[in-house]
Design a protein around this motif. Structure first.
Motif, PDB file in Angstrom:
ATOM      1  N   TRP A 175       0.800  -1.102   0.032  1.00  0.00           N
ATOM      2  CA  TRP A 175       0.101   0.020  -0.107  1.00  0.00           C
ATOM      3  C   TRP A 175       1.090   1.434  -0.016  1.00  0.00           C
ATOM      4  CZ3 TRP A 175      -5.231   0.420  -0.527  1.00  0.00           C
ATOM      5  CH2 TRP A 175      -5.983  -0.779  -0.348  1.00  0.00           C
ATOM      6  N   TYR A 176       0.808   2.446  -1.028  1.00  0.00           N
ATOM      7  CA  TYR A 176       1.301   3.511  -0.869  1.00  0.00           C
ATOM      8  C   TYR A 176       0.026   4.605  -0.884  1.00  0.00           C
ATOM      9  CZ  TYR A 176       5.031   0.965  -2.880  1.00  0.00           C
ATOM     10  OH  TYR A 176       6.033   0.134  -3.136  1.00  0.00           O
ATOM     11  N   ARG A 177       0.565   5.831  -0.618  1.00  0.00           N
ATOM     12  CA  ARG A 177      -0.530   6.916  -0.687  1.00  0.00           C
ATOM     13  C   ARG A 177       0.222   7.850  -1.605  1.00  0.00           C
ATOM     14  NH1 ARG A 177      -2.103   9.797   4.856  1.00  0.00           N
ATOM     15  NH2 ARG A 177       0.078  10.554   5.484  1.00  0.00           N
ATOM     16  N   GLN A 178      -0.662   8.722  -2.420  1.00  0.00           N
ATOM     17  CA  GLN A 178      -0.004   9.988  -2.896  1.00  0.00           C
ATOM     18  C   GLN A 178      -0.756  11.139  -2.637  1.00  0.00           C
ATOM     19  OE1 GLN A 178      -0.268   9.508  -7.254  1.00  0.00           O
ATOM     20  NE2 GLN A 178       1.691  10.737  -7.712  1.00  0.00           N
ATOM     21  N   SER A 179      -0.096  12.120  -1.929  1.00  0.00           N
ATOM     22  CA  SER A 179      -0.802  13.309  -1.638  1.00  0.00           C
ATOM     23  C   SER A 179       0.178  14.473  -2.266  1.00  0.00           C
ATOM     24  CB  SER A 179      -1.019  13.530  -0.289  1.00  0.00           C
ATOM     25  OG  SER A 179       0.331  13.408   0.423  1.00  0.00           O
ATOM     26  N   LEU A 180      -0.537  15.681  -2.439  1.00  0.00           N
ATOM     27  CA  LEU A 180       0.194  17.019  -2.947  1.00  0.00           C
ATOM     28  C   LEU A 180       1.428  17.007  -2.376  1.00  0.00           C
ATOM     29  CD1 LEU A 180      -2.581  19.090  -4.296  1.00  0.00           C
ATOM     30  CD2 LEU A 180      -0.710  18.123  -5.404  1.00  0.00           C
ATOM     31  N   GLY A 181       1.276  17.214  -1.021  1.00  0.00           N
ATOM     32  CA  GLY A 181       2.495  17.603  -0.060  1.00  0.00           C
ATOM     33  C   GLY A 181       3.509  16.373   0.190  1.00  0.00           C
ATOM     34  N   LEU A 199       4.878  10.270  -3.222  1.00  0.00           N
ATOM     35  CA  LEU A 199       4.461   9.097  -3.194  1.00  0.00           C
ATOM     36  C   LEU A 199       5.024   8.294  -2.047  1.00  0.00           C
ATOM     37  CD1 LEU A 199       4.592   7.984  -7.092  1.00  0.00           C
ATOM     38  CD2 LEU A 199       2.765   7.166  -5.517  1.00  0.00           C
ATOM     39  N   GLU A 200       4.177   7.985  -1.006  1.00  0.00           N
ATOM     40  CA  GLU A 200       4.961   7.211   0.122  1.00  0.00           C
ATOM     41  C   GLU A 200       4.493   6.110   0.210  1.00  0.00           C
ATOM     42  OE1 GLU A 200       4.118   9.569   3.830  1.00  0.00           O
ATOM     43  OE2 GLU A 200       2.157   9.911   2.878  1.00  0.00           O
ATOM     44  N   PHE A 201       5.378   4.992   0.952  1.00  0.00           N
ATOM     45  CA  PHE A 201       5.002   3.636   1.248  1.00  0.00           C
ATOM     46  C   PHE A 201       4.353   3.665   2.505  1.00  0.00           C
ATOM     47  CE2 PHE A 201       5.560  -0.799   1.953  1.00  0.00           C
ATOM     48  CZ  PHE A 201       5.882  -0.728   3.248  1.00  0.00           C
ATOM     49  N   GLN A 232      -9.401   5.312  10.562  1.00  0.00           N
ATOM     50  CA  GLN A 232     -10.316   5.368  11.806  1.00  0.00           C
ATOM     51  C   GLN A 232     -10.462   6.865  11.827  1.00  0.00           C
ATOM     52  OE1 GLN A 232      -8.894   2.454  14.681  1.00  0.00           O
ATOM     53  NE2 GLN A 232     -10.820   1.484  14.453  1.00  0.00           N
ATOM     54  N   ARG A 233     -11.395   7.340  12.301  1.00  0.00           N
ATOM     55  CA  ARG A 233     -11.566   8.684  12.571  1.00  0.00           C
ATOM     56  C   ARG A 233     -10.827   9.660  11.583  1.00  0.00           C
ATOM     57  NH1 ARG A 233      -9.837   5.763  16.461  1.00  0.00           N
ATOM     58  NH2 ARG A 233      -7.478   7.096  16.826  1.00  0.00           N
ATOM     59  N   THR A 234     -11.205   9.441  10.228  1.00  0.00           N
ATOM     60  CA  THR A 234     -10.444  10.334   9.343  1.00  0.00           C
ATOM     61  C   THR A 234     -10.257  11.762   9.474  1.00  0.00           C
ATOM     62  OG1 THR A 234     -12.638  10.373   7.964  1.00  0.00           O
ATOM     63  CG2 THR A 234     -11.031   8.818   7.447  1.00  0.00           C
ATOM     64  N   GLN A 235      -9.335  12.176   9.303  1.00  0.00           N
ATOM     65  CA  GLN A 235      -8.604  13.773   9.239  1.00  0.00           C
ATOM     66  C   GLN A 235      -8.850  14.253   7.725  1.00  0.00           C
ATOM     67  OE1 GLN A 235      -8.502  15.127  12.500  1.00  0.00           O
ATOM     68  NE2 GLN A 235      -9.460  13.160  13.126  1.00  0.00           N
ATOM     69  N   GLN A 236      -8.641  15.518   7.818  1.00  0.00           N
ATOM     70  CA  GLN A 236      -8.600  16.162   6.394  1.00  0.00           C
ATOM     71  C   GLN A 236      -7.313  15.888   5.763  1.00  0.00           C
ATOM     72  OE1 GLN A 236      -9.672  20.259   7.116  1.00  0.00           O
ATOM     73  NE2 GLN A 236     -11.909  19.710   6.422  1.00  0.00           N
ATOM     74  N   GLU A 237      -6.092  15.777   6.603  1.00  0.00           N
ATOM     75  CA  GLU A 237      -4.828  15.445   6.058  1.00  0.00           C
ATOM     76  C   GLU A 237      -4.703  14.072   5.527  1.00  0.00           C
ATOM     77  OE1 GLU A 237      -5.239  16.204   9.340  1.00  0.00           O
ATOM     78  OE2 GLU A 237      -4.018  14.845  10.532  1.00  0.00           O
ATOM     79  N   ASP A 238      -5.684  13.275   5.780  1.00  0.00           N
ATOM     80  CA  ASP A 238      -5.787  11.919   5.274  1.00  0.00           C
ATOM     81  C   ASP A 238      -6.105  11.830   3.511  1.00  0.00           C
ATOM     82  OD1 ASP A 238      -7.298  10.575   8.099  1.00  0.00           O
ATOM     83  OD2 ASP A 238      -5.306  10.961   7.795  1.00  0.00           O
ATOM     84  N   SER A 239      -6.740  13.106   3.298  1.00  0.00           N
ATOM     85  CA  SER A 239      -7.261  13.046   1.630  1.00  0.00           C
ATOM     86  C   SER A 239      -5.864  12.613   1.016  1.00  0.00           C
ATOM     87  CB  SER A 239      -7.799  14.463   1.448  1.00  0.00           C
ATOM     88  OG  SER A 239      -8.951  14.502   2.116  1.00  0.00           O
ATOM     89  N   ALA A 240      -6.076  11.774   0.070  1.00  0.00           N
ATOM     90  CA  ALA A 240      -4.921  11.536  -0.813  1.00  0.00           C
ATOM     91  C   ALA A 240      -5.479  10.397  -2.077  1.00  0.00           C
ATOM     92  CB  ALA A 240      -3.715  10.835  -0.080  1.00  0.00           C
ATOM     93  N   VAL A 241      -4.589  10.024  -2.575  1.00  0.00           N
ATOM     94  CA  VAL A 241      -4.817   8.790  -3.549  1.00  0.00           C
ATOM     95  C   VAL A 241      -4.183   7.524  -2.911  1.00  0.00           C
ATOM     96  CG1 VAL A 241      -4.819   7.671  -5.864  1.00  0.00           C
ATOM     97  CG2 VAL A 241      -5.116  10.011  -5.537  1.00  0.00           C
ATOM     98  N   TYR A 242      -5.001   6.542  -2.563  1.00  0.00           N
ATOM     99  CA  TYR A 242      -4.236   5.309  -2.083  1.00  0.00           C
ATOM    100  C   TYR A 242      -4.085   4.424  -3.113  1.00  0.00           C
ATOM    101  CZ  TYR A 242      -4.924   7.565   2.355  1.00  0.00           C
ATOM    102  OH  TYR A 242      -4.631   8.551   3.421  1.00  0.00           O
ATOM    103  N   LEU A 243      -2.857   3.967  -3.234  1.00  0.00           N
ATOM    104  CA  LEU A 243      -2.533   2.877  -4.246  1.00  0.00           C
ATOM    105  C   LEU A 243      -2.190   1.668  -3.857  1.00  0.00           C
ATOM    106  CD1 LEU A 243      -0.466   5.741  -6.341  1.00  0.00           C
ATOM    107  CD2 LEU A 243      -2.471   4.514  -7.171  1.00  0.00           C
ATOM    108  N   CYS A 244      -2.595   0.547  -4.341  1.00  0.00           N
ATOM    109  CA  CYS A 244      -2.068  -0.685  -3.913  1.00  0.00           C
ATOM    110  C   CYS A 244      -1.312  -1.393  -4.973  1.00  0.00           C
ATOM    111  CB  CYS A 244      -3.233  -1.670  -3.784  1.00  0.00           C
ATOM    112  SG  CYS A 244      -3.173  -3.315  -3.407  1.00  0.00           S
ATOM    113  N   ALA A 245      -0.298  -2.066  -4.723  1.00  0.00           N
ATOM    114  CA  ALA A 245       0.569  -2.730  -5.799  1.00  0.00           C
ATOM    115  C   ALA A 245       0.800  -4.267  -5.565  1.00  0.00           C
ATOM    116  CB  ALA A 245       1.909  -2.053  -5.921  1.00  0.00           C
ATOM    117  N   SER A 246       1.003  -4.945  -6.445  1.00  0.00           N
ATOM    118  CA  SER A 246       1.291  -6.455  -6.038  1.00  0.00           C
ATOM    119  C   SER A 246       2.533  -6.908  -6.817  1.00  0.00           C
ATOM    120  CB  SER A 246       0.187  -7.444  -6.345  1.00  0.00           C
ATOM    121  OG  SER A 246      -0.063  -7.451  -7.523  1.00  0.00           O
ATOM    122  N   SER A 247       3.349  -8.058  -6.353  1.00  0.00           N
ATOM    123  CA  SER A 247       4.495  -8.501  -6.880  1.00  0.00           C
ATOM    124  C   SER A 247       4.483  -9.778  -7.027  1.00  0.00           C
ATOM    125  CB  SER A 247       5.826  -7.770  -6.911  1.00  0.00           C
ATOM    126  OG  SER A 247       5.941  -8.148  -5.716  1.00  0.00           O
TER     127      SER A 247
END
Lengths: 115, 114
Positions: free
Chosen positions: A34-40, A43-45, A80-95
């Motif tokens: 799982w990764y997420r991508q946000s503007l600030g 792409l982070e693992f 849980q208990r989402t916050q505004q800073e959780d807004s992002a695209v959440y990406l999943c990858a498999s290998s």
């Protein structure tokens, strides 16, 4: 064959609510990321599964985040208990193999918006 | 912290020209992969180059890796408008405790004008 799929493709939620994001990896792929991508932050693992085990959860940004994988296949990422800073695209990858030896194939992502 | 840094951050070229994007990284790697992303959604894998390889080709793509300089480049030849996208390099670290996760650079936004 089918690639990595993720659902929902978009999720809008209110601050404080819980959300569940789902990832279906490519059949037979033992490693899932799982990764997420946000503007600030770019792409982070977040977390890695080998089979059903996640040996290291230190990439998760807070204890509001958790993930599980069952049957060596589908994985869910729960916030849980989402916050505004959780807004992002959440990406999943498999290998196919473990520990980043091979190509990681990405799903289309879930765009999460927390109002 | 980001392992890879791409340059340029943005590149605008005419259709038919070649596009070169560079990536530098900080620590010893297992392999380096290049991805394309359209419209901020899923990442499409382009090419993987292993740490013991120096050059790889795939269609109009050519990737080089220089481990002594900790850098890689992606060359797209005879670019097309459809190549317009963001391009990311990503590496997996070469150490015993590595989980094999990809560490991404910030990406290069390529715009190919018809």
């Amino acid at each position: 064959g089918a690639g990595v799929s993720q659902s929902p493709s978009n999720k809008v939620t209110e601050k404080g609510k819980d959300v569940e994001l789902r990832c279906d990896p490519i059949s037979g792929h033992t490693a899932l990321y799982w990764y997420r991508q946000s503007l600030g932050q770019g792409l982070e693992f977040l977390i890695y599964f080998q089979g059903n085990s996640a040996p290291d959860k230190s990439g998760l940004p807070s204890d509001r985040f958790s993930a599980e994988r069952t049957g060596g296949s589908v994985s869910t990422l729960t916030i849980q208990r989402t916050q505004q800073e959780d807004s992002a695209v959440y990406l999943c990858a498999s290998s196919l193999g473990p520990s980043g030896v091979g190509t990681q194939y990405f799903g289309p992502g879930t765009r999460l918006t927390v109002l | 912290s980001q392992q890879g840094e791409e340059d340029p951050q943005a590149l605008s070229i005419q259709e038919g020209e070649n596009a070169t994007m560079n990536c530098s990284y900080k620590t010893s790697i297992n392999n380096l992969q290049w991805y394309r992303q359209n419209s901020g959604r899923g990442l499409v894998h382009l090419i993987l180059i292993r740490s013991n390889e120096r050059e790889k080709h795939s269609g109009r793509l050519r990737v080089t890796l220089d481990t002594s300089k900790k850098s890689s480049s992606l060359l797209i030849t005879a670019s097309r408008a459809a190549d317009t996208a963001s391009y990311f390099c990503a590496s997996t670290l070469n150490y015993g405790g590595s989980q094999g996760n990809l560490i991404f650079g910030k990406g290069t936004k390529l715009s190919v004008k018809p």
